[in-house]
Design an enzyme around this catalytic site. Structure first.
Site, mmCIF file in Angstrom:
data_model
loop_
_atom_site.group_PDB
_atom_site.id
_atom_site.type_symbol
_atom_site.label_atom_id
_atom_site.label_comp_id
_atom_site.label_asym_id
_atom_site.label_seq_id
_atom_site.Cartn_x
_atom_site.Cartn_y
_atom_site.Cartn_z
ATOM 1 C CE1 TYR A 137 -3.110 2.991 0.539
ATOM 2 C CE2 TYR A 137 -3.582 2.193 2.749
ATOM 3 C CZ TYR A 137 -3.813 3.094 1.729
ATOM 4 O OH TYR A 137 -4.746 4.086 1.901
ATOM 5 C CE LYS A 165 -5.964 1.966 -1.544
ATOM 6 N NZ LYS A 165 -6.521 2.237 -0.201
#
Length: 297
Positions: A137, A165
């Site tokens: 992330y 992400k």
């Protein structure tokens, strides 16, 4: 390893009651609401879920409840990131036990960790996830960790990493990542550039506003697959009009207020130190909720 994770994933909100405790009934309704609106999966316990104002026990409760409601119906990604590696590992083990499809973790923040320390952090979590793919992330605006392209390339090639992400407005970097890693599952993280992110190489997205209008984002995916750029642009514009309002209200509390008017969330409050929505925005949010319910049918 993670190819089945492609799609449109709602970054799940976490409802609280008037006493600031976890509202389990509203959480269950919200999960079902997302399933019914055609979301491909849920990203649980991330920034949108207010993970960093919850205890470890509460985060585990959220994972357990979501798994009870949605396991086997849609894809489930557990965000397990903490500043502490040990706590991240504990959440990763819980995600495996509850039957999640993948784990995710933001880069450890606040302290100025070295890049090798970041890598070691991810390796430890991957080990505790016991075979679940890792979704790295990257959100420099909130984490304060500004990874270079070379560092991103290193992280996504660690054994056990299957996805990224990418919550960044740098679409050039998005395209560079896709070009370098054609098989990596790549998520667009900023809802307001979802269509552009797909064109830059993203396989799908993880976003907070999917909670209230996920079908619009699915419509963008469908339009782009069919080569209908005009429809994709129109849908993105409609999404961005909503985002403009939510930025004024505060995104998470604005979303919860809309869901309150939709009878999904009982109490439209975030956990302190977040405050409530300014009352001057309530009429606009109520109209928005009515419009979205009518559009959804």
């Amino acid at each position: 390893m993670a190819t089945n994770l492609r799609g449109v994933m709602a970054a799940l909100l976490t409802p609280f009651d008037q006493q600031q405790a976890l509202d389990k009934a509203s959480l269950r309704r919200l999960v079902q609401f997302n399933i019914q609106q055609g979301i491909d999966g849920l990203y649980v316990g991330g920034s949108t879920g207010e993970a960093f104002v919850q205890s470890l026990s509460e985060r585990e409760q959220v994972l357990e409840i979501v798994a009870e409601e949605a396991k086997g119906k849609i894809k489930l990604i557990a965000h397990v990131g903490c500043v502490s590696t040990a706590e991240s590992q504990q959440l990763a083990s819980s995600a495996k036990r509850y039957g999640f499809d993948a784990v995710s973790a933001v880069t450890p923040f606040y302290y100025p960790f070295s890049f090798e320390e970041h890598c070691d952090h991810y390796r430890a979590i991957i080990d505790s996830a016991d075979g679940l793919p890792m979704v790295v992330y990257n959100i420099p605006a909130l984490s304060g960790v500004k990874l270079t392209l070379d560092q991103i390339n290193t992280l996504v090639t660690l054994p056990g990493v299957g996805a990224l992400k990418q919550t960044s407005g740098d679409l050039y970097q998005m395209e560079q990542i896709r070009r370098e890693h054609p098989d990596l599952v790549l998520y667009n993280g900023y809802d307001e550039i979802f269509a552009s992110g797909l064109l830059a190489g993203a396989d799908g997205g993880i976003g907070s506003t999917y909670n209230i209008m996920g079908w619009r984002y699915q419509g963008i995916v469908k339009a782009l697959k069919e080569g209908d750029i005009q429809t994709a642009q129109k849908l993105q514009t409609e999404c961005n009009k909503v985002i403009d309002l939510l930025i004024k209200t505060g995104v998470f509390r604005g979303l919860k207020t809309v869901l309150h008017y939709m009878d999904v969330v009982s109490v439209p409050l975030c956990r302190k130190p977040f405050g409530p929505v300014d009352e001057k925005y309530l009429p606009e949010l109520k109209v928005l909720a009515q419009q979205l319910m009518q559009e959804r049918g």
